[in-house]
Design a protein around this motif. Sequence first.
Motif, short mmCIF file in Angstrom:
data_model
loop_
_atom_site.label_atom_id
_atom_site.label_comp_id
_atom_site.label_asym_id
_atom_site.label_seq_id
_atom_site.Cartn_x
_atom_site.Cartn_y
_atom_site.Cartn_z
N GLU A 508 -9.33 5.16 -4.44
CA GLU A 508 -8.65 4.90 -3.18
C GLU A 508 -7.25 4.33 -3.43
OE1 GLU A 508 -9.41 2.40 0.99
OE2 GLU A 508 -10.79 2.27 -0.72
N ALA A 509 -7.15 3.42 -4.43
CA ALA A 509 -5.84 2.85 -4.76
C ALA A 509 -4.90 3.93 -5.30
CB ALA A 509 -6.01 1.72 -5.78
N GLU A 510 -5.42 4.84 -6.16
CA GLU A 510 -4.60 5.92 -6.70
C GLU A 510 -4.10 6.85 -5.59
OE1 GLU A 510 -6.94 7.88 -9.60
OE2 GLU A 510 -6.86 6.23 -11.07
N GLU A 511 -5.00 7.20 -4.65
CA GLU A 511 -4.61 8.08 -3.56
C GLU A 511 -3.56 7.42 -2.68
OE1 GLU A 511 -5.38 11.12 -3.22
OE2 GLU A 511 -6.86 11.22 -4.84
N GLN A 513 -1.43 5.24 -3.68
CA GLN A 513 -0.18 5.26 -4.45
C GLN A 513 0.48 6.64 -4.37
OE1 GLN A 513 1.19 2.66 -5.79
NE2 GLN A 513 2.95 3.77 -6.64
N LYS A 514 -0.30 7.71 -4.44
CA LYS A 514 0.24 9.06 -4.32
C LYS A 514 0.87 9.29 -2.96
CE LYS A 514 -2.86 11.33 -7.61
NZ LYS A 514 -3.94 12.35 -7.76
N LEU A 518 4.70 10.23 -2.20
CA LEU A 518 5.08 11.40 -1.41
C LEU A 518 5.98 11.02 -0.25
CD1 LEU A 518 1.73 13.41 -1.37
CD2 LEU A 518 3.84 14.05 -2.54
N ARG A 519 5.69 9.93 0.40
CA ARG A 519 6.51 9.48 1.52
C ARG A 519 7.90 9.06 1.06
NH1 ARG A 519 1.89 6.01 4.78
NH2 ARG A 519 0.88 7.84 5.74
N GLU A 520 7.94 8.44 -0.14
CA GLU A 520 9.24 8.09 -0.70
C GLU A 520 10.05 9.35 -1.02
OE1 GLU A 520 8.42 5.62 -3.97
OE2 GLU A 520 8.00 3.82 -2.78
#
Length: 576
Positions: A508-511, A513-514, A518-520
């Motif tokens: 969940e933490a990795e997702e 972070q992804k 992506l938003r950045e």
Amino acid sequence: MKRFFLFVTMAGFFFTSCRNDDYYKELRIKKADEHFKKIVERQFPQEKVFNLPDCLEIALKNNFDIKVYELKESISKERRTAALLGMLPDLNVTNDLSARSNEPGASSQSLSTGEQSLVPSKSTEKTVNTIKVEFALSMLDFGLAYFNSVQAEDRVQLSDEQLRRAAQNLILDVTQAYFKVAATQHAVQTTEKLLEMCDNVDTVLMDLTQNKTISPLRALDERKRFITLRKSLMEYRRSYQNSCVELKSLMGYHPAEIIKVNTDCLKKINVIDVPDIDLLERIALKERPELFQLDMEQHITIVEARKTLLMMCPNVRLFVDFTNSSNKFLYNQSWWEAGVRTAYNLLKLPEQIQQYRALDKEADQVDVKTISMAVAVMAQVRIAHANMMEVRERYDLDKRIYDAYNEYLEIAKKNSGQLGNISPIEITRLELETAETAIDRANSLGNYYLAYYRLLNMMGIEAMEQEKLESVIKKVKEEADLELKTIKAKESQQQQVDQQKNLLESKEAEEKQKVKELREDETVIPKSTDVLPEKVKDDSLEKLRKDIGEQIKVIEKKEKREKLEIEKLKNKKFNN
């Protein structure tokens, strides 16, 4: 005249059934003579020296209280057989014979005109004999009879447990009386010669006082000591007689004569190896007859509740009968008949519902009573075990005192001629005191053996059988191993749940972070496309936004699915 004879017959039955005080007094005198003869006729072996197993065997065979419980058990068995036979269907054979003084004819009348429509006729003879054989089975009665047989079987087991408990209590009473007789018999045998020495000591003290060898005060003091010892020693004779009366009455003999028992068991201690107290408690909870009785009472109450439920159902009666009549006017004089009858009393239903509720509460009451009895049994076992350990310590102390007195007595006897300050009177007094300590030691040893039998009684067993102990120890170990395996399985399951939870949290933490990356990227891309033509820049940006939006939706769905899996694992952990 018939009424007069009927009145005389009823009056005779009434007055012959009444009994006055004189009748019962005569009956009591008659039965007293019969019972006295039965008790006296039992031959008691005069010269035999009994040991404890002999006394127990005779008591279990001749004791009248045990016979009462054996009769109760046989009565319950007969009632069980009667309950089983109650499940048989009904088979009724009736023979009706009727005769009239005139012809059983009849005529008919028209309802419209009121005139006689037919001539008088008859369809029955003056004398008719009808034979009927009926076979019927009531489903409700059959069900009640079945439950009655189940309750009767439980009562047989209940009476068997009552007999077993009565036998255990008798064993304890006989053992207590036996060791009383053994201790007092040993005391009497020890003190017979010493009491003669007390008489001689009185004469010697009087002579020494008159000769002025010792002072009158010392002589008085010595006489007081000897008289006190003599009183305590003489009490053993009366106690011996009382103990013999008690033991013989428990053995079922006339309590009038002296009984001799083997006192070798009081000479040297036989150390009894007792298991751990926790194991003793487990054995008591599995073997105590009172707990079995409460379990059976609870089952009887549950079956009674089932009978109440059955009474709420309608009664279905199946029947088949054969009838033969001598009436010649019948078209068929013999015929078979079969059918079903159903009846239901609706107004009895509320009563049966309340009765079922009361029986349900009663079953709960017996269950709580069983738990209370289990706590009491455990307390009794612990008290008996502590008493046994305490009596053993008391015996060790009395034995040390006796050994010290006996050692000093031997030294005094050996050195009586060499040391002038040890007089024969002092040696005699030391012998009496040594005998008293020997009697105390024997009493303590008897109490030690009695404490062991009391512990067996509290546990509800007759003897510490090695096979039974090994089986109980094996069961306890199996239960402990099973409990340990269950705990280990729960711990391993908990570890797996924690690992899966940590794995899901890391994913969940990795997702997250992804998604963040992506938003950045989405915010940075338009700045890097300023050099492109206006139309190309708008199309590529729109496409990129759509792709990023779809990826975010996929990630959010995945997050929701993972959260659901985490909740399921948590619920599963909570349920375990």
